[in-house]
Design a protein around this motif. Structure first.
Motif, PDB file in Angstrom:
ATOM      1  N   LYS A   1      -6.316  -7.373  -4.626  1.00  0.00           N
ATOM      2  CA  LYS A   1      -7.737  -6.955  -4.417  1.00  0.00           C
ATOM      3  C   LYS A   1      -8.912  -7.413  -5.462  1.00  0.00           C
ATOM      4  CE  LYS A   1      -6.715  -4.294  -0.154  1.00  0.00           C
ATOM      5  NZ  LYS A   1      -6.754  -2.942   0.463  1.00  0.00           N
ATOM      6  N   GLU A   2      -8.318  -7.205  -6.623  1.00  0.00           N
ATOM      7  CA  GLU A   2      -9.227  -7.310  -7.607  1.00  0.00           C
ATOM      8  C   GLU A   2      -9.438  -8.929  -7.888  1.00  0.00           C
ATOM      9  OE1 GLU A   2      -9.540  -6.558 -12.426  1.00  0.00           O
ATOM     10  OE2 GLU A   2      -8.188  -5.549 -11.184  1.00  0.00           O
TER      11      GLU A   2
ATOM     12  N   TYR B   1      -4.514  -9.978   6.647  1.00  0.00           N
ATOM     13  CA  TYR B   1      -4.885 -11.099   5.579  1.00  0.00           C
ATOM     14  C   TYR B   1      -3.996 -12.280   5.807  1.00  0.00           C
ATOM     15  CZ  TYR B   1      -6.709  -7.410   2.476  1.00  0.00           C
ATOM     16  OH  TYR B   1      -7.764  -6.537   1.924  1.00  0.00           O
TER      17      TYR B   1
ATOM     18  N   LEU C   1      -1.263 -11.460  -0.680  1.00  0.00           N
ATOM     19  CA  LEU C   1      -1.572 -10.115  -0.157  1.00  0.00           C
ATOM     20  C   LEU C   1      -0.746  -9.643   1.245  1.00  0.00           C
ATOM     21  CD1 LEU C   1      -5.314  -9.768  -0.661  1.00  0.00           C
ATOM     22  CD2 LEU C   1      -3.711  -7.604  -0.804  1.00  0.00           C
TER      23      LEU C   1
ATOM     24  N   LEU D   1      -9.031 -11.295  -5.478  1.00  0.00           N
ATOM     25  CA  LEU D   1      -9.599 -11.868  -4.433  1.00  0.00           C
ATOM     26  C   LEU D   1     -11.016 -11.592  -4.623  1.00  0.00           C
ATOM     27  CD1 LEU D   1      -9.193 -13.108  -1.618  1.00  0.00           C
ATOM     28  CD2 LEU D   1      -9.243 -10.996  -0.590  1.00  0.00           C
ATOM     29  N   THR D   2     -11.506 -10.484  -5.130  1.00  0.00           N
ATOM     30  CA  THR D   2     -13.057 -10.026  -5.418  1.00  0.00           C
ATOM     31  C   THR D   2     -13.554 -11.137  -6.390  1.00  0.00           C
ATOM     32  OG1 THR D   2     -12.806  -7.820  -4.996  1.00  0.00           O
ATOM     33  CG2 THR D   2     -14.605  -8.544  -6.242  1.00  0.00           C
TER      34      THR D   2
ATOM     35  N   ILE E   1      -1.065  -4.174  -4.685  1.00  0.00           N
ATOM     36  CA  ILE E   1      -2.099  -4.537  -3.827  1.00  0.00           C
ATOM     37  C   ILE E   1      -3.723  -4.188  -4.413  1.00  0.00           C
ATOM     38  CG2 ILE E   1      -3.229  -3.741  -1.567  1.00  0.00           C
ATOM     39  CD1 ILE E   1      -0.351  -5.113  -1.428  1.00  0.00           C
ATOM     40  N   GLU E   2      -3.759  -3.147  -5.412  1.00  0.00           N
ATOM     41  CA  GLU E   2      -4.859  -3.171  -6.146  1.00  0.00           C
ATOM     42  C   GLU E   2      -5.327  -4.455  -6.890  1.00  0.00           C
ATOM     43  OE1 GLU E   2      -6.131  -0.346  -9.762  1.00  0.00           O
ATOM     44  OE2 GLU E   2      -4.993   0.545  -8.111  1.00  0.00           O
TER      45      GLU E   2
ATOM     46  N   ASP F   1      -1.760  -4.189   8.277  1.00  0.00           N
ATOM     47  CA  ASP F   1      -2.758  -4.622   7.209  1.00  0.00           C
ATOM     48  C   ASP F   1      -2.480  -6.089   6.840  1.00  0.00           C
ATOM     49  OD1 ASP F   1      -3.932  -2.167   7.148  1.00  0.00           O
ATOM     50  OD2 ASP F   1      -2.591  -1.196   5.796  1.00  0.00           O
TER      51      ASP F   1
END
Length: 485
Positions: free
Chosen positions: A254-255, A297, A281, A257-258, A250-251, A293
């Motif tokens: 998300k990185e 998404y 995600l 996606l950023t 997940i980390e 969660d």
């Protein structure tokens, strides 16, 4: 003038086709501009901007308004570029060579023509085989890549399927290695050509080396490329998402996606990258049992696709539908199916979505509708045959017809063990759980309480495991919910 130079590159027949094409666009300014530039080409003289401005826009030219003419020229250029690209591609396709073979395969793939695709790719690979040691793999790598992608999207997720996909990926890798090696040798040959030319024009004959042969590079140093490369970083992160698990995955997602949401990321990576990461995600969070969660998404994925008119991925829509069951939003799952059923029905998600739909009706108490929508396809994959048959057993349990449920589950277990629907340890495990639950209600009160207490204790001891299993397998949802109550 760039536009005039483009027009000069076309034949008379092509100019006639272009005029017809531009006329169909119903843009008077573009038609007038094209006509004026064709006349200028015949005169072999570049037109004056002020005269062109007056004829195209119908008003006197001023430097401040020059951007209006530039806009019309850019628009016409785009039409000419597209026409030139299509004509060039068509000329190569008409030769019935590698390009034709690849784009025919791509056409089958894009239109979900699975039978056509399978046959064509098999033939294309057979044609490549006699030349594997000598032919430049201009199509081999592309065909193997497309075949691997198609297998991933259409084959059921079973051990034998993964073995086939692994073999396909290895063949793709081998073709890419060959292609890269051939390109490196071509580069080295071109370097040698330049050096040879330098000797010819700048060195006396007795100073020219007789033999400068080299074996060619086999180990390539990539350290001088890639630093700060957005696309390369994206591919690395994409790989890392598949090499990590749980919270670490997940980390990484998300990185990623950023990275995609940065201005440069949006420019270079585009919507496909964001589609993939949002759907990944959602699915990863669902697989961890974080259903709320995951829903955030998944909903974002759907919303952004619809906002930007991006094509939806059937598997992502199905996962969104299936996750509603985990949240006990059965009516919402049915709504999603009804809204996207045409999309879901054309993909590998067809059977999964129909089975999930049946369970939604079942959990809402509409057993007849549940049985009605179950897929009757004779080619129904083994896993879905088992899940479909559990609908009957659960409906008996919901009606408290426990003896009938025991009979149905015993029959299902025999079918699973026979191997006719494929051997599946998880399927047997789930059937055993349901059988123990059903049998409990055929015993006296003390025995029933004892059996149910044992089942609940097992569930509680491995709650996270069962919670996740129920979240990814709709057939377990009802039983896990019952044992938690």
């Amino acid at each position: 003038m760039r536009t005039l130079d483009l027009i000069k590159a076309f034949s008379d027949n092509e100019l006639g086709e272009l005029k017809e094409l531009i006329s169909e666009s119903d843009k008077p300014k573009q038609i007038r501009l094209f006509d004026e530039l064709c006349k200028a080409m015949l005169r072999d003289k570049e037109p004056d901007n002020s005269i062109l401005f007056k004829k195209i826009l119908g008003k006197t030219y001023t430097k401040a308004q020059d951007y209006l003419l530039r806009h019309e020229l850019r628009t016409l250029n785009e039409t000419l570029y597209l026409y030139l690209a299509k004509q060039t591609a068509q000329a190569h396709i008409d030769k019935k060579g590698d390009l034709y073979s690849y784009w025919l395969a791509r056409g089958y793939y894009d239109r979900h023509m699975h039978g056509f695709f399978r046959a064509h790719v098999t033939d294309a690979i057979k044609e490549l085989m006699p030349y594997e040691e000598t032919a430049i793999p201009s199509i081999g790598a592309a065909i193997h890549s497309l075949r691997s992608l198609w297998m991933f999207e259409t084959l059921s997720h079973q051990p034998e399927s993964f073995a086939q996909q692994q073999e396909a990926v290895q063949k793709w890798k081998q073709e890419e290695k060959k292609r890269f090696l051939y390109r490196m040798r071509e580069i080295e040959a071109r370097e040698a050509f330049i050096v040879d030319a330098m000797y010819t024009y700048s060195v006396t004959e007795d100073q020219i080396p007789i033999d400068e042969r080299t074996p060619g590079d086999l180990v390539i140093d990539f350290s001088d490329v890639g630093e700060g490369d957005i696309y390369l970083r994206y591919i690395e992160l994409k790989k890392h998402t598949l090499q990590t698990r749980n919270e670490l995955r997940i980390e990484v997602l998300k990185e990623t996606l950023t990275l995609i949401d940065t201005p440069k990321g949006k420019e270079i990576l585009g919507f496909k990258a964001k589609q993939y990461i949002l759907s990944k995600l959602g699915l990863s969070l669902r697989a961890m049992g974080r259903f709320e969660d995951a829903d955030i998404y998944m909903a974002q994925y759907i919303a952004e696709c619809e906002e930007h008119k991006w094509p939806l991925i059937p598997a992502a829509v199905y996962n969104y539908m299936a996750n509603q069951v985990n949240l006990e939003r059965y009516n919402r799952a049915i709504e999603i199916y009804q809204q996207y059923k045409d999309l879901l029905y054309t993909d590998i998600t067809k059977h999964a979505s129909l089975v999930t739909l049946a369970y939604c009706y079942l959990f809402l108490g509409d057993e007849s509708q549940a049985i009605k929508v179950l897929p009757k396809d004779p080619a129904l994959p083994a896993a879905f045959q088992i899940i479909s048959r559990l609908v009957n057993a659960i409906s008996f349990l919901m009606r408290e017809e426990h003896a009938l449920a025991v009979y149905e589950i015993n029959n299902l277990k025999r079918t699973i063990k026979s191997g006719k629907t494929g051997t599946s340890s998880i399927a047997l495990q789930i059937a055993d759980l349901y059988l123990r639950y059903a049998k409990a209600f055929t015993k006296n009160k003390d025995e029933r309480v004892k059996i149910l207490s044992c089942l609940k204790a097992e569930m509680q001891e491995n709650y996270e495991v069962w919670h996740v299993k129920a979240g990814m397998g709709v057939q377990l949802h009802w039983l896990v919910k019952k044992l938690q109550s």
